[in-house]
Design an enzyme around this catalytic site. Sequence first.
Site, mmCIF file in Angstrom:
data_model
loop_
_atom_site.group_PDB
_atom_site.id
_atom_site.type_symbol
_atom_site.label_atom_id
_atom_site.label_comp_id
_atom_site.label_asym_id
_atom_site.label_seq_id
_atom_site.Cartn_x
_atom_site.Cartn_y
_atom_site.Cartn_z
ATOM 1 N N GLN A 101 -25.588 14.014 2.200
ATOM 2 C CA GLN A 101 -24.780 12.972 1.576
ATOM 3 C C GLN A 101 -25.163 11.581 2.076
ATOM 4 O O GLN A 101 -24.679 10.591 1.547
ATOM 5 C CB GLN A 101 -23.299 13.199 1.889
ATOM 6 C CG GLN A 101 -22.708 14.456 1.305
ATOM 7 C CD GLN A 101 -21.304 14.702 1.816
ATOM 8 O OE1 GLN A 101 -21.066 15.675 2.522
ATOM 9 N NE2 GLN A 101 -20.363 13.859 1.468
ATOM 10 N N PHE A 138 -18.989 18.401 0.221
ATOM 11 C CA PHE A 138 -17.579 18.279 0.624
ATOM 12 C C PHE A 138 -17.385 17.603 1.976
ATOM 13 O O PHE A 138 -16.376 17.818 2.643
ATOM 14 C CB PHE A 138 -16.898 19.656 0.625
ATOM 15 C CG PHE A 138 -17.074 20.418 -0.647
ATOM 16 C CD1 PHE A 138 -16.539 19.953 -1.830
ATOM 17 C CD2 PHE A 138 -17.796 21.593 -0.672
ATOM 18 C CE1 PHE A 138 -16.708 20.638 -3.020
ATOM 19 C CE2 PHE A 138 -17.972 22.301 -1.858
ATOM 20 C CZ PHE A 138 -17.422 21.817 -3.033
ATOM 21 N N GLU A 182 -22.504 14.994 5.471
ATOM 22 C CA GLU A 182 -22.491 13.558 5.730
ATOM 23 C C GLU A 182 -23.180 13.259 7.052
ATOM 24 O O GLU A 182 -24.165 12.532 7.109
ATOM 25 C CB GLU A 182 -21.062 13.015 5.748
ATOM 26 C CG GLU A 182 -21.009 11.519 5.996
ATOM 27 C CD GLU A 182 -19.615 10.941 5.882
ATOM 28 O OE1 GLU A 182 -19.433 9.788 6.317
ATOM 29 O OE2 GLU A 182 -18.698 11.624 5.379
ATOM 30 N N ARG A 197 -7.630 7.742 9.673
ATOM 31 C CA ARG A 197 -7.155 7.943 8.298
ATOM 32 C C ARG A 197 -5.903 8.808 8.274
ATOM 33 O O ARG A 197 -5.021 8.610 7.431
ATOM 34 C CB ARG A 197 -8.260 8.550 7.435
ATOM 35 C CG ARG A 197 -7.914 8.594 5.953
ATOM 36 C CD ARG A 197 -9.099 8.974 5.098
ATOM 37 N NE ARG A 197 -9.999 7.868 4.847
ATOM 38 C CZ ARG A 197 -9.959 7.096 3.761
ATOM 39 N NH1 ARG A 197 -9.025 7.288 2.845
ATOM 40 N NH2 ARG A 197 -10.826 6.127 3.593
ATOM 41 N N ARG A 245 -13.634 16.698 2.570
ATOM 42 C CA ARG A 245 -12.917 16.102 1.442
ATOM 43 C C ARG A 245 -11.465 15.725 1.816
ATOM 44 O O ARG A 245 -10.635 16.585 2.072
ATOM 45 C CB ARG A 245 -12.919 17.106 0.302
ATOM 46 C CG ARG A 245 -12.585 16.544 -1.056
ATOM 47 C CD ARG A 245 -12.760 17.628 -2.099
ATOM 48 N NE ARG A 245 -12.740 17.099 -3.452
ATOM 49 C CZ ARG A 245 -12.994 17.840 -4.536
ATOM 50 N NH1 ARG A 245 -13.298 19.126 -4.404
ATOM 51 N NH2 ARG A 245 -12.963 17.294 -5.732
ATOM 52 N N PHE A 249 -10.853 13.682 4.494
ATOM 53 C CA PHE A 249 -11.223 12.959 5.708
ATOM 54 C C PHE A 249 -10.014 12.553 6.552
ATOM 55 O O PHE A 249 -9.865 11.410 6.926
ATOM 56 C CB PHE A 249 -12.036 11.720 5.310
ATOM 57 C CG PHE A 249 -12.899 11.170 6.410
ATOM 58 C CD1 PHE A 249 -14.104 11.780 6.730
ATOM 59 C CD2 PHE A 249 -12.516 10.044 7.122
ATOM 60 C CE1 PHE A 249 -14.902 11.263 7.749
ATOM 61 C CE2 PHE A 249 -13.311 9.530 8.136
ATOM 62 C CZ PHE A 249 -14.508 10.139 8.448
ATOM 63 N N GLU A 294 -11.539 12.699 -3.490
ATOM 64 C CA GLU A 294 -10.699 13.257 -2.437
ATOM 65 C C GLU A 294 -9.208 13.362 -2.764
ATOM 66 O O GLU A 294 -8.576 14.365 -2.410
ATOM 67 C CB GLU A 294 -10.875 12.427 -1.163
ATOM 68 C CG GLU A 294 -12.278 12.489 -0.600
ATOM 69 C CD GLU A 294 -12.446 11.553 0.578
ATOM 70 O OE1 GLU A 294 -12.836 12.023 1.655
ATOM 71 O OE2 GLU A 294 -12.184 10.350 0.417
#
Length: 786
Positions: free
Chosen positions: A217, A248, A252, A330, A362, A364, A735
């Site tokens: 990603q 997903f 990353e 988050r 997904r 996060f 997401e």
Amino acid sequence: MNSKSEAFLNQPNDAPAMAWAEVGQSRPHESAVLHVLGEATYTDDIPEAQGTLHAALGLSAKAHANIVSMNFDAVRAMPGVKAVYTHQDIPGTNDCGPIIHDDPILSAGLVEYVGQPIFIVVADSHDNARRAVRKADIQYAELPAILTPQAARDAKSFVVPPMRLQRGDAEAAFKRSKHIAKGQLYVGGQEQFYLEGQISYAIPKEDNCILVQCSTQHPTEMQHVVAHALHINSNQVVVECRRMGGAFGGKESQSALWAACAAISAKLLKRPVKLRADRDDDMLVTGKRHCFYYEYEVGYGDDGRIVAARVEMVTRAGFSADLSAPVATRAVCHFDNAYYLADVDIRAMAGKTNTQSNTAFRGFGGPQGAIAIEYIVDEIARNLGMDALDVRKINFYGRNDEEGRNVTQYQQKVVDNVIHALVDELEESSAYRRRRAEINAFNAGSPVLKRGLALTPVKFGIAFNVTHFNQAGALVHVYTDGSVLVNHGGTEMGQGINTKVCQVVAHELGIPLAMVRATATDTSKVANTSATAASTGADLNGKAAQDAAHTIGQRLAEFAVKRHGGTLDEVRFAAGFVHVNGVAVPFPELVQQAYLARVQLWSDGFYATPGLHWDPKTMSGNPFSYFAYGASVSEVVVDTLTGEWKLLKVNALYDAGKSLNPALDIGQVEGAFIQGMGWLTTEELWWNAGGKLMTHAPSTYKIPAVSDCPEDFEVRLFDNRNVTDSIHRSKAVGEPPLLLPFSVFYAIRDAISSVGQHRHNPPLNAPATGEAILNAVDAVRAMARE
């Protein structure tokens, strides 16, 4: 001339220029036909260059230990083995940590989880490498291991310092609260379980350069990691990704290990090397969604309105920091979900454990933050004998014209709140009140099978936590036959970003989508890209591509006015024609003329999301560009004797703004719903006492299957227009919909609660497996007997 060009030129000019549009249309995924025919090229499908070798990783068998000795004689004696490499063979930096440099590519003597890579074996075939890697003789001196977030908290073992966000005066608010409730909750992690596993294919090139074909990603991050590991410059590394078979979040940062190991081996051997992870190794090595343990306290009034809230969230970060800090941030920022919280005290800790280093998934951290407040609201409703929907409604953020209840705990003003209208619409269209009465009547006459119903909302912030990641670039080339090629920094993992970006470019240039094509993401074309993550892929790259296409359009418009007269204001690109001064010129014809006149027919584009800022010290600011909203109603039936359950019906309503592609967006909502349902019900991660992940294959880890999907599954898009200047006023759909299946979990809890006539709160943790459901049923029955 090819068939697409002929069809383009022969189409009738009967579409009004002002009415024509390519965005907002339901178009198939750009690779859909290739997927069905098996012709879509994934990394493992790339034809292998002559002399390609294959690598496998040797993994730690201990959760926490010092390596005493390593003997590779038996490994080197295996058929086909070409080389064995350890950390001492890495030419450059032995690190693949995305933020903090605490994540070695290969262990340098200390192993910190079962499955940590220690060495690389390179052989002439994939199977030979995998057979040989098991022959290593490694001796360990074991050390104490920390395996759970609770143990990490108690030991004050953290990968980053604990964080705290306070708003108002929670202590004073608790003192004036009419009711107070306390409790604990545990929500497990989740394996990304992408269909295409981790894979990288490294090919040495001339002048000490290297090409890495990688399922990732974040091509730019892979470029940096490989450059540092090989001790070369970034301009000597090209990373390319045409598509992924799912990601997903698991590709990353976690793809860096595989890219680095393949590149190191290729560099040292001067031959192409492919590293493809076996599913078991993939699950043992890579991080997952963070599990969370919560301790909460809430003060509230007789009407269910929350007066004060306090929560401590501890997450299993794993052995290194990876992305745990932004995940925890988050979670803190999404603890409110759709509710205004005047006085709060939120603490979050990223516990350092001797397990895989958990990473992006997904949502996060957003789902883990929001599910806690939903658990609290659900408890308040049961304590007061109210319907949970009514408690949710009274705690919603105020309507946009209601000052004082429209500022989040991190001080961002909510200016786009549609949750009231959206939930009202869903409540009516799903017949929530009628079904609630019917379910109560059913449960009264059914001693074993119990039905449950829940309606839960979603408010999800869109942007990267780290402000500078909110940027993107793109290239658009217009060829002399009128066809268009787009390259942008986003990566395609099945979500349809290429389709949407191509629609944006087609719309900007007024041509059919069939004439626009997107190429593989490539660090030598668009540099310094951000990861395709945080639901920003279409927002950022769509805007960048639109910018590039607009530049070309302006050049063509100026040329058209010079050639045909009129003014720039009246030029329209639509339906394959350029309309100017009463003349409709086919787009390819004008392009050919412009080329002969030496007009530049390609351009770069760039976009940076405006208005974002965040202070990590005060945990305040404006971290999100806008909010996406949604809600869902789920109805379940639970067998209270076996713990089995079935999802009977789902009604979901999602705010995609002015959708770029309604068909793709509805598909994303459906997929996110089932994936989130799996997280909360069936997908259980389990480590044994020695720290080994025992659920590391499809035989032991249960993702949802077709039979788990409800027969009645209604997903609709809410009629809305983004108040923020997003790409064509659309909203992200990656997401946020993963939070919609909260309604499944709370419907199950509702069904269990009916065993005790809804007088007791079932102590249900997630995932709500059959065993967890039975334990909660037994607990409710015990409370009812007291």
